[in-house]
Design a protein around this motif. Structure first.
Motif, PDB file in Angstrom:
ATOM      1  N   HIS A 180     -17.737   4.372  11.379  1.00 57.81           N
ATOM      2  CA  HIS A 180     -18.184   3.936  10.055  1.00 57.81           C
ATOM      3  C   HIS A 180     -17.087   3.389   9.145  1.00 57.81           C
ATOM      4  N   PHE A 181     -15.867   3.755   9.388  1.00 58.37           N
ATOM      5  CA  PHE A 181     -14.806   3.341   8.474  1.00 58.37           C
ATOM      6  C   PHE A 181     -13.774   2.426   9.112  1.00 58.37           C
ATOM      7  N   GLY A 182     -13.846   2.264  10.413  1.00 58.96           N
ATOM      8  CA  GLY A 182     -12.881   1.390  11.081  1.00 58.96           C
ATOM      9  C   GLY A 182     -11.453   1.834  10.876  1.00 58.96           C
ATOM     10  N   LEU A 183     -11.223   3.140  10.913  1.00 57.49           N
ATOM     11  CA  LEU A 183      -9.869   3.662  10.718  1.00 57.49           C
ATOM     12  C   LEU A 183      -9.094   3.763  12.020  1.00 57.49           C
ATOM     13  N   GLY A 184      -9.366   2.869  12.916  1.00 57.81           N
ATOM     14  CA  GLY A 184      -8.668   2.892  14.188  1.00 57.81           C
ATOM     15  C   GLY A 184      -9.627   3.233  15.303  1.00 57.81           C
ATOM     16  N   GLY A 185      -9.067   3.518  16.422  1.00 56.90           N
ATOM     17  CA  GLY A 185      -9.877   3.841  17.579  1.00 56.90           C
ATOM     18  C   GLY A 185      -9.037   4.569  18.598  1.00 56.90           C
ATOM     19  N   PHE A 186      -9.401   4.376  19.854  1.00 56.26           N
ATOM     20  CA  PHE A 186      -8.707   5.030  20.951  1.00 56.26           C
ATOM     21  C   PHE A 186      -8.378   3.991  22.012  1.00 56.26           C
ATOM     22  N   THR A 187      -7.426   4.311  22.853  1.00 57.66           N
ATOM     23  CA  THR A 187      -7.024   3.371  23.904  1.00 57.66           C
ATOM     24  C   THR A 187      -8.139   3.192  24.920  1.00 57.66           C
ATOM     25  N   ASP A 188      -7.934   2.295  25.831  1.00 57.78           N
ATOM     26  CA  ASP A 188      -8.985   1.786  26.712  1.00 57.78           C
ATOM     27  C   ASP A 188      -9.688   2.816  27.599  1.00 57.78           C
ATOM     28  N   LYS A 189      -9.115   3.940  27.920  1.00 57.28           N
ATOM     29  CA  LYS A 189      -9.773   4.909  28.802  1.00 57.28           C
ATOM     30  C   LYS A 189     -10.757   5.813  28.059  1.00 57.28           C
ATOM     31  N   SER A 195      -3.750  13.810  27.337  1.00 56.85           N
ATOM     32  CA  SER A 195      -4.992  13.054  27.380  1.00 56.85           C
ATOM     33  C   SER A 195      -4.726  11.705  28.020  1.00 56.85           C
ATOM     34  N   THR A 196      -5.759  11.148  28.627  1.00 58.55           N
ATOM     35  CA  THR A 196      -5.608   9.816  29.216  1.00 58.55           C
ATOM     36  C   THR A 196      -5.757   8.723  28.174  1.00 58.55           C
ATOM     37  N   PHE A 197      -6.166   9.090  26.967  1.00 64.69           N
ATOM     38  CA  PHE A 197      -6.296   8.121  25.881  1.00 64.69           C
ATOM     39  C   PHE A 197      -5.620   8.661  24.635  1.00 64.69           C
ATOM     40  N   LYS A 198      -5.269   7.751  23.754  1.00 65.68           N
ATOM     41  CA  LYS A 198      -4.561   8.108  22.528  1.00 65.68           C
ATOM     42  C   LYS A 198      -5.241   7.458  21.334  1.00 65.68           C
ATOM     43  N   ALA A 199      -5.014   8.047  20.164  1.00 59.40           N
ATOM     44  CA  ALA A 199      -5.533   7.466  18.925  1.00 59.40           C
ATOM     45  C   ALA A 199      -4.723   6.224  18.581  1.00 59.40           C
ATOM     46  N   GLU A 200      -5.398   5.287  17.919  1.00 60.13           N
ATOM     47  CA  GLU A 200      -4.736   4.074  17.448  1.00 60.13           C
ATOM     48  C   GLU A 200      -5.030   3.891  15.973  1.00 60.13           C
ATOM     49  N   GLY A 201      -4.144   3.211  15.290  1.00 54.97           N
ATOM     50  CA  GLY A 201      -4.341   2.927  13.873  1.00 54.97           C
ATOM     51  C   GLY A 201      -4.232   4.186  13.019  1.00 54.97           C
ATOM     52  N   PRO A 202      -4.896   4.186  11.863  1.00 56.14           N
ATOM     53  CA  PRO A 202      -4.819   5.326  10.947  1.00 56.14           C
ATOM     54  C   PRO A 202      -5.350   6.647  11.521  1.00 56.14           C
ATOM     55  N   LEU A 203      -6.138   6.585  12.596  1.00 55.96           N
ATOM     56  CA  LEU A 203      -6.583   7.839  13.227  1.00 55.96           C
ATOM     57  C   LEU A 203      -5.403   8.656  13.741  1.00 55.96           C
ATOM     58  N   LYS A 204      -4.276   7.992  13.973  1.00 49.72           N
ATOM     59  CA  LYS A 204      -3.066   8.709  14.390  1.00 49.72           C
ATOM     60  C   LYS A 204      -2.643   9.724  13.327  1.00 49.72           C
ATOM     61  N   ILE A 205      -2.793   9.363  12.073  1.00 54.30           N
ATOM     62  CA  ILE A 205      -2.415  10.262  10.982  1.00 54.30           C
ATOM     63  C   ILE A 205      -3.296  11.508  10.995  1.00 54.30           C
ATOM     64  N   ILE A 206      -4.597  11.312  11.161  1.00 48.68           N
ATOM     65  CA  ILE A 206      -5.525  12.441  11.200  1.00 48.68           C
ATOM     66  C   ILE A 206      -5.238  13.308  12.422  1.00 48.68           C
ATOM     67  N   THR A 207      -4.892  12.675  13.542  1.00 45.59           N
ATOM     68  CA  THR A 207      -4.542  13.416  14.754  1.00 45.59           C
ATOM     69  C   THR A 207      -3.308  14.281  14.522  1.00 45.59           C
ATOM     70  N   CYS A 208      -2.312  13.734  13.870  1.00 48.25           N
ATOM     71  CA  CYS A 208      -1.098  14.511  13.567  1.00 48.25           C
ATOM     72  C   CYS A 208      -1.411  15.696  12.658  1.00 48.25           C
ATOM     73  N   LEU A 209      -2.229  15.444  11.643  1.00 49.64           N
ATOM     74  CA  LEU A 209      -2.595  16.526  10.730  1.00 49.64           C
ATOM     75  C   LEU A 209      -3.448  17.587  11.430  1.00 49.64           C
ATOM     76  N   GLU A 210      -4.301  17.160  12.365  1.00 52.12           N
ATOM     77  CA  GLU A 210      -5.075  18.150  13.128  1.00 52.12           C
ATOM     78  C   GLU A 210      -4.141  19.022  13.963  1.00 52.12           C
ATOM     79  N   SER A 211      -3.137  18.425  14.579  1.00 49.14           N
ATOM     80  CA  SER A 211      -2.192  19.199  15.387  1.00 49.14           C
ATOM     81  C   SER A 211      -1.434  20.211  14.544  1.00 49.14           C
ATOM     82  N   LEU A 212      -0.962  19.781  13.406  1.00 51.42           N
ATOM     83  CA  LEU A 212      -0.246  20.695  12.514  1.00 51.42           C
ATOM     84  C   LEU A 212      -1.158  21.815  12.035  1.00 51.42           C
ATOM     85  N   THR A 213      -2.366  21.464  11.629  1.00 53.29           N
ATOM     86  CA  THR A 213      -3.330  22.455  11.154  1.00 53.29           C
ATOM     87  C   THR A 213      -3.715  23.415  12.274  1.00 53.29           C
ATOM     88  N   GLY A 214      -4.008  22.869  13.452  1.00 52.42           N
ATOM     89  CA  GLY A 214      -4.369  23.714  14.586  1.00 52.42           C
ATOM     90  C   GLY A 214      -3.257  24.693  14.929  1.00 52.42           C
TER      91      GLY A 214
END
Length: 145
Positions: free
Chosen positions: A67-76, A98-117
């Motif tokens: 819905h927000f186009g804040l990035g995506g994930f790699t091809d797998k 993982s066989t895929f990674k976050a791209e774009g601004p989703l990387k920021i949310i992924t980093c914050l999830e890791s820190l929070t987790g």
């Protein structure tokens, strides 16, 4: 980028609140239970809290990507809920495999999830250690009387 940072911080606050309330529930529910059941309830409820929190991040990734186009994930990345949950779980637990990674601004949310987790898993370990230590103490006190 700022939108992702704000959303990531809000998600961190939401899951931390869920974690806090889970500990409140555990603290109020366990004193009436027998010793072994108390230990199992502590572990089960903490485990369920983590699964809920991982699921919240997975749903957020699904929603934000679509819905927000804040990035995506790699091809797998297939875009199934299993992929979202898996990605969220390996991020939350800081495993990061993982066989895929976050791209774009989703990387920021992924980093914050890791820190929070990481923080919530550590908090859970401390809570479980403290709770079970007090259960042992209470058991010893009851055995002496």
């Amino acid at each position: 980028m700022w939108v992702a940072l704000i959303i990531g911080c809000v998600l961190s606050i939401v899951v931390a609140e869920i974690h806090f309330e889970s500990f409140n529930l555990i603290s109020s529910a366990t004193p009436k239970l027998n010793f072994r059941i108390r230990i199992l309830v502590v572990f089960f409820l903490i485990f369920m809290a983590h699964l809920l929190e991982i699921s919240i991040y997975a749903l957020a990734f699904y929603w934000l990507r679509g819905h927000f186009g804040l990035g995506g994930f790699t091809d797998k990345f297939d875009g199934t809920m299993i992929d979202y949950f898996y990605f969220s779980a390996v991020s939350y637990t800081t495993v990061g495999i993982s066989t895929f990674k976050a791209e774009g601004p989703l990387k920021i949310i992924t980093c914050l999830e890791s820190l929070t987790g990481f923080m919530l898993i550590t908090w859970s370990a401390s809570f479980a250690y403290s709770s079970i230590g007090s259960f042992w103490k209470q058991k010893e006190d009851q055995d002496e009387t």
